[in-house]
Design an enzyme around this catalytic site. Structure first.
Site, PDB file in Angstrom:
ATOM      1  CB  CYS A 244     -11.941   7.753   5.862  1.00 28.05           C
ATOM      2  SG  CYS A 244     -11.724   6.824   4.344  1.00 28.05           S
ATOM      3  CG  HIS A 271      -7.927   9.143   4.949  1.00 29.56           C
ATOM      4  ND1 HIS A 271      -7.892   7.826   5.357  1.00 29.56           N
ATOM      5  CD2 HIS A 271      -6.766   9.697   5.389  1.00 29.56           C
ATOM      6  CE1 HIS A 271      -6.757   7.608   6.023  1.00 29.56           C
ATOM      7  NE2 HIS A 271      -6.069   8.719   6.061  1.00 29.56           N
ATOM      8  CG  ASP A 316      -8.106   7.026   1.668  1.00 33.57           C
ATOM      9  OD1 ASP A 316      -7.152   6.348   2.067  1.00 33.57           O
ATOM     10  OD2 ASP A 316      -9.271   6.858   2.057  1.00 33.57           O
ATOM     11  CE1 TYR A 330      -2.799   4.172   0.773  1.00 33.63           C
ATOM     12  CE2 TYR A 330      -3.715   1.952   0.806  1.00 33.63           C
ATOM     13  CZ  TYR A 330      -3.657   3.238   1.312  1.00 33.63           C
ATOM     14  OH  TYR A 330      -4.465   3.604   2.362  1.00 33.63           O
TER      15      TYR A 330
HETATM   16  C1  DNO Z   1      -6.791   1.741   4.144  1.00 36.57           C
HETATM   17  C2  DNO Z   1      -6.583   2.598   5.294  1.00 36.57           C
HETATM   18  C3  DNO Z   1      -6.800   1.890   6.606  1.00 36.57           C
HETATM   19  C4  DNO Z   1      -6.311   2.790   7.720  1.00 36.57           C
HETATM   20  C5  DNO Z   1      -6.488   2.211   9.085  1.00 36.57           C
HETATM   21  C6  DNO Z   1      -6.129   3.215  10.132  1.00 36.57           C
HETATM   22  O1  DNO Z   1      -6.337   2.049   3.098  1.00 36.57           O
HETATM   23  O2  DNO Z   1      -7.330   3.749   5.203  1.00 36.57           O
HETATM   24  O3  DNO Z   1      -6.073   0.701   6.622  1.00 36.57           O
HETATM   25  O4  DNO Z   1      -4.961   3.052   7.544  1.00 36.57           O
HETATM   26  O5  DNO Z   1      -7.764   1.778   9.297  1.00 36.57           O
HETATM   27  O6  DNO Z   1      -5.784   2.557  11.298  1.00 36.57           O
END
Ligand code: DNO
Length: 356
Positions: A244, A271, A316, A330
């Site tokens: 990420c 991500h 992401d 989101y």
């Molecule tokens: C937030 C996400 C996190 C992710 C978790 C994976 O937007 O990137 O909540 O889903 O950490 O377990």
């Protein structure tokens, strides 16, 4: 590279599958059974329902985010073996539906943490924001504050059911040092790796967000050295990363493109998003465009391309733009713009540096 989009399910997301289908290049939906508590088995009939929803749109369901890990596993309680057994059953059930990648995290108590879900940006949009001075030492108050700020949406990792037991949870974590947490992660992974190999499912750990200790709780996946340690600790092609860029990138000392180049073959899920980090350590999520933030999106995309990345990617988070009412981070519009930016980079790289 396989571009995907995270969707929380009918009735649980402001975005629809009809809308996602119109974003160029999206092949799969990143999904989860969001009403499952950590430690519960995901049953086949429940998974089938998701498949039935996605099939008419032609989306694959190869990536799950997340199958959450029960706190007893993270704490290392004797009951962990029961929850690991359940995790294994879930993996076997997921395999039946073609799942290839499971994203999860090993953050104690809280998942990702922000202090403001709808922080105004100069262009009139809003975005997720982390203000260091707002992190109060009282986790109970913090949880209340975060949930109050989510405009009624549930946040993954901040489920009210778990938050109700916050005090007990904190007590249980009292003796869990960073080294103990590493051991417990190793125990968990070694127990599930044979199943992952058998089922051809890659486990892709999500880094800690933000990448430093908060509320006195240890955090493991915070920088390149930790990533090196993690991959070596369980050196198995099925023990992988969700790299990420926004999580690692909120610490300016981390060079995400370097981590990509070094470990591309162990990144199952990318991500890619941008954050702007301020001198005092606060950070704001921003658009995906390279010049809007600090993570170096162009260098990251180049590193993925040049190292032959063939895993899954998603944009992401996004900002909240054009008046959209949506889950924090989101929405549809800015994530769709993000996808176009990332695919634009990718297409241009393919044109300029065709693979042999
Ligand atoms: C937030 C996400 C996190 C992710 C978790 C994976 O937007 O990137 O909540 O889903 O950490 O377990």
């Amino acid at each position: 590279m396989d571009m995907t989009f995270r969707w929380y399910g009918t009735g649980n997301d402001s975005v629809t599958l009809e809308q996602i289908r119109q974003i160029p290049g999206v092949k799969g939906i990143v999904w989860a059974l969001h009403d499952k508590q950590p430690g519960e088995v995901w049953e086949k009939d429940e998974i089938q329902k998701v498949k039935d929803e996605l099939d008419p749109y032609g989306f694959h369901m190869e990536v799950v985010e997340s199958v959450n890990v029960h706190d007893d596993i993270k704490i290392g309680l004797p009951s962990r073996d029961k929850y690991i057994e359940n995790y294994i059953t879930t993996l076997k059930n997921l395999k039946e539906f073609g799942v290839k990648c499971v994203c999860y995290n090993f953050m104690p108590v809280f998942d990702w943490t922000r202090t403001d879900m709808y922080h105004p940006l100069p262009d009139g949009s809003t975005a997720l924001f982390y203000e260091k001075s707002k992190i109060i030492d009282d986790p109970m108050k913090m949880a209340e504050y975060v949930l109050d700020n989510a405009k009624g949406y549930t946040l993954p990792g901040w489920e009210p059911e778990r938050m109700a037991h916050l005090k007990e949870l904190f007590d249980q974590y009292k003796d869990v040092t960073k080294e103990k947490l590493w051991d417990n992660l190793k125990y968990f992974l070694e127990a599930i790796m044979p199943t992952c190999r058998e089922c051809d499912i890659k486990m892709a750990i999500h880094p800690d967000d933000p990448p430093w200790d908060i509320f006195g709780l240890p955090r493991l996946l915070i920088d390149e050295a930790a990533v090196d340690r993690f991959l070596k600790m369980v050196d198995d092609p099925y023990n992988c990363l969700t790299l990420c860029s926004g999580s690692f990138g909120s610490n300016k000392d981390n060079c995400v493109a370097d981590i990509v180049a070094k470990h591309c073959d162990r990144i199952a899920f990318a991500h890619v998003r941008n954050v702007k980090v301020y001198d005092n350590g606060d950070f704001s999520e921003v658009s995906h465009r390279d010049c809007d933030g600090s993570v170096g999106v162009l260098e990251i995309m180049k590193a993925y391309y040049r190292n032959g990345f063939d895993g899954y990617m998603r944009p992401d988070h996004g900002r909240h733009i054009w008046g959209e009412k949506c889950r924090p981070g989101y929405g549809l519009y800015d994530r769709a713009l993000g996808i176009m930016y990332l695919l634009g980079c990718w297409d241009m790289l393919e044109r300029l540096e065709p693979r042999k």
